[in-house]
Design an enzyme around this catalytic site. Structure first.
Site, PDB file in Angstrom:
ATOM      1  N   LYS A 182      -9.282  45.616 -10.582  1.00 25.48           N
ATOM      2  CA  LYS A 182      -8.281  45.035 -11.236  1.00 25.48           C
ATOM      3  C   LYS A 182      -7.479  45.384 -10.526  1.00 25.48           C
ATOM      4  O   LYS A 182      -6.909  47.003 -10.705  1.00 25.48           O
ATOM      5  CB  LYS A 182      -8.705  45.122 -12.548  1.00 25.48           C
ATOM      6  CG  LYS A 182      -9.183  44.258 -12.935  1.00 25.48           C
ATOM      7  CD  LYS A 182      -9.628  44.932 -14.549  1.00 25.48           C
ATOM      8  CE  LYS A 182     -10.508  42.817 -15.548  1.00 25.48           C
ATOM      9  NZ  LYS A 182      -9.961  43.576 -16.858  1.00 25.48           N
ATOM     10  N   ARG A 211     -23.143  47.150 -15.597  1.00 23.78           N
ATOM     11  CA  ARG A 211     -21.881  48.295 -16.069  1.00 23.78           C
ATOM     12  C   ARG A 211     -21.946  49.607 -17.047  1.00 23.78           C
ATOM     13  O   ARG A 211     -21.723  50.073 -16.660  1.00 23.78           O
ATOM     14  CB  ARG A 211     -20.579  47.412 -15.592  1.00 23.78           C
ATOM     15  CG  ARG A 211     -19.210  48.425 -15.614  1.00 23.78           C
ATOM     16  CD  ARG A 211     -18.162  47.610 -15.597  1.00 23.78           C
ATOM     17  NE  ARG A 211     -16.746  47.493 -15.192  1.00 23.78           N
ATOM     18  CZ  ARG A 211     -16.211  48.221 -14.338  1.00 23.78           C
ATOM     19  NH1 ARG A 211     -16.929  48.940 -13.213  1.00 23.78           N
ATOM     20  NH2 ARG A 211     -14.726  48.854 -14.760  1.00 23.78           N
ATOM     21  N   HIS A 255     -22.699  42.660 -16.580  1.00 25.76           N
ATOM     22  CA  HIS A 255     -21.907  43.513 -17.078  1.00 25.76           C
ATOM     23  C   HIS A 255     -22.005  44.619 -18.473  1.00 25.76           C
ATOM     24  O   HIS A 255     -21.910  45.531 -18.453  1.00 25.76           O
ATOM     25  CB  HIS A 255     -20.503  43.039 -18.189  1.00 25.76           C
ATOM     26  CG  HIS A 255     -19.817  44.175 -18.117  1.00 25.76           C
ATOM     27  ND1 HIS A 255     -18.723  44.450 -17.623  1.00 25.76           N
ATOM     28  CD2 HIS A 255     -19.615  44.577 -19.522  1.00 25.76           C
ATOM     29  CE1 HIS A 255     -17.590  45.139 -18.112  1.00 25.76           C
ATOM     30  NE2 HIS A 255     -18.043  44.733 -18.926  1.00 25.76           N
ATOM     31  N   HIS A 259     -11.879  52.274 -14.327  1.00 26.40           N
ATOM     32  CA  HIS A 259     -10.557  52.185 -15.433  1.00 26.40           C
ATOM     33  C   HIS A 259      -9.095  52.831 -15.556  1.00 26.40           C
ATOM     34  O   HIS A 259      -9.592  54.290 -14.643  1.00 26.40           O
ATOM     35  CB  HIS A 259     -11.006  53.520 -16.709  1.00 26.40           C
ATOM     36  CG  HIS A 259     -12.203  51.852 -17.277  1.00 26.40           C
ATOM     37  ND1 HIS A 259     -13.368  52.993 -17.743  1.00 26.40           N
ATOM     38  CD2 HIS A 259     -12.854  50.913 -16.516  1.00 26.40           C
ATOM     39  CE1 HIS A 259     -14.671  51.913 -17.896  1.00 26.40           C
ATOM     40  NE2 HIS A 259     -14.360  51.063 -17.916  1.00 26.40           N
ATOM     41  N   TYR A 268     -16.891  52.906 -23.984  1.00 32.78           N
ATOM     42  CA  TYR A 268     -18.500  53.326 -23.889  1.00 32.78           C
ATOM     43  C   TYR A 268     -19.102  54.173 -24.244  1.00 32.78           C
ATOM     44  O   TYR A 268     -20.622  53.604 -24.528  1.00 32.78           O
ATOM     45  CB  TYR A 268     -18.716  53.517 -21.801  1.00 32.78           C
ATOM     46  CG  TYR A 268     -18.155  51.733 -20.843  1.00 32.78           C
ATOM     47  CD1 TYR A 268     -18.909  50.981 -21.117  1.00 32.78           C
ATOM     48  CD2 TYR A 268     -17.323  51.838 -20.468  1.00 32.78           C
ATOM     49  CE1 TYR A 268     -18.202  49.945 -20.347  1.00 32.78           C
ATOM     50  CE2 TYR A 268     -16.932  50.838 -19.403  1.00 32.78           C
ATOM     51  CZ  TYR A 268     -17.277  49.534 -19.899  1.00 32.78           C
ATOM     52  OH  TYR A 268     -17.462  48.298 -18.812  1.00 32.78           O
ATOM     53  N   ARG A 310     -17.602  45.316 -10.986  1.00 39.45           N
ATOM     54  CA  ARG A 310     -17.208  44.075 -11.728  1.00 39.45           C
ATOM     55  C   ARG A 310     -18.038  43.356 -10.905  1.00 39.45           C
ATOM     56  O   ARG A 310     -18.082  42.684 -10.506  1.00 39.45           O
ATOM     57  CB  ARG A 310     -16.054  44.267 -11.786  1.00 39.45           C
ATOM     58  CG  ARG A 310     -15.182  45.078 -12.890  1.00 39.45           C
ATOM     59  CD  ARG A 310     -13.621  45.151 -13.043  1.00 39.45           C
ATOM     60  NE  ARG A 310     -13.275  46.156 -13.641  1.00 39.45           N
ATOM     61  CZ  ARG A 310     -12.683  46.673 -13.388  1.00 39.45           C
ATOM     62  NH1 ARG A 310     -12.368  47.464 -12.365  1.00 39.45           N
ATOM     63  NH2 ARG A 310     -11.704  47.756 -14.315  1.00 39.45           N
TER      64      ARG A 310
END
Length: 168
Positions: free
Chosen positions: A46, A120, A117, A143, A152, A21
């Protein structure tokens, strides 16, 4: 080869290699990198979660060369990627850098310009196309939910069909 060129190339390859990210890339410190075999990076993602991603030898070599060329010398707590004036690279600076290097890429109708992004998404799509197990990709991208990784795959299939109908 200028220090800025080396930084840009190392950073763009890092984004594609890791699928990091934007905040993970600009928050990366030298101490999170292992550039000797087997090269890898420890990304802070995250939810205060950490994950390890392998680095390609070319990515590790470019980052090592970039850090070697840096003055003053980088320490373990130094940001891995810095601006042209030696300050930590910001998300905005990263977006500008990506935009500067991708302006020549044609954008398909109704698609957004290339951003960090997109690297990514591209990493995820290429891993899927290479036959990498979805759970491995989930861990690679950090994730929590497999549903996020599956999105994705859906985007990749849809995007591929748009490209085929537009250009083929």
């Amino acid at each position: 080869m200028t220090e800025g060129w080396l930084r840009d190339r190392a950073l763009l390859l890092f984004l594609y290699n890791t699928g990091a990210r934007a905040t993970e890339a600009v928050g990366l410190t030298v101490g999170q990198l292992t550039l000797t075999p087997p090269p890898q990076v420890r990304l802070h993602g995250k939810g205060d979660k950490w994950r390890n991603c392998p680095l390609w030898p070319e990515t590790a070599r470019l980052i090592a060369n970039m850090l070697e060329a840096r003055s003053p010398r980088a320490t373990d707590t130094s940001p891995a990627f810095v601006s042209n004036v030696g300050r930590p690279l910001t998300r905005f600076g990263l977006y500008k850098l990506v935009k500067r290097h991708t302006t020549q890429i044609p954008v398909i109708e109704n698609q957004r310009a290339v951003s960090p992004h997109v690297f990514r998404h591209t990493t995820a799509a290429h891993l899927l196309e290479a036959g990498v197990e979805v759970n491995v990709i989930r861990g690679w991208l950090g994730h929590v939910s497999l549903d996020t990784t599956n999105r994705y795959a859906e985007i990749s299939i849809t995007h591929r069909s748009v490209i085929k109908t537009t250009f083929c």
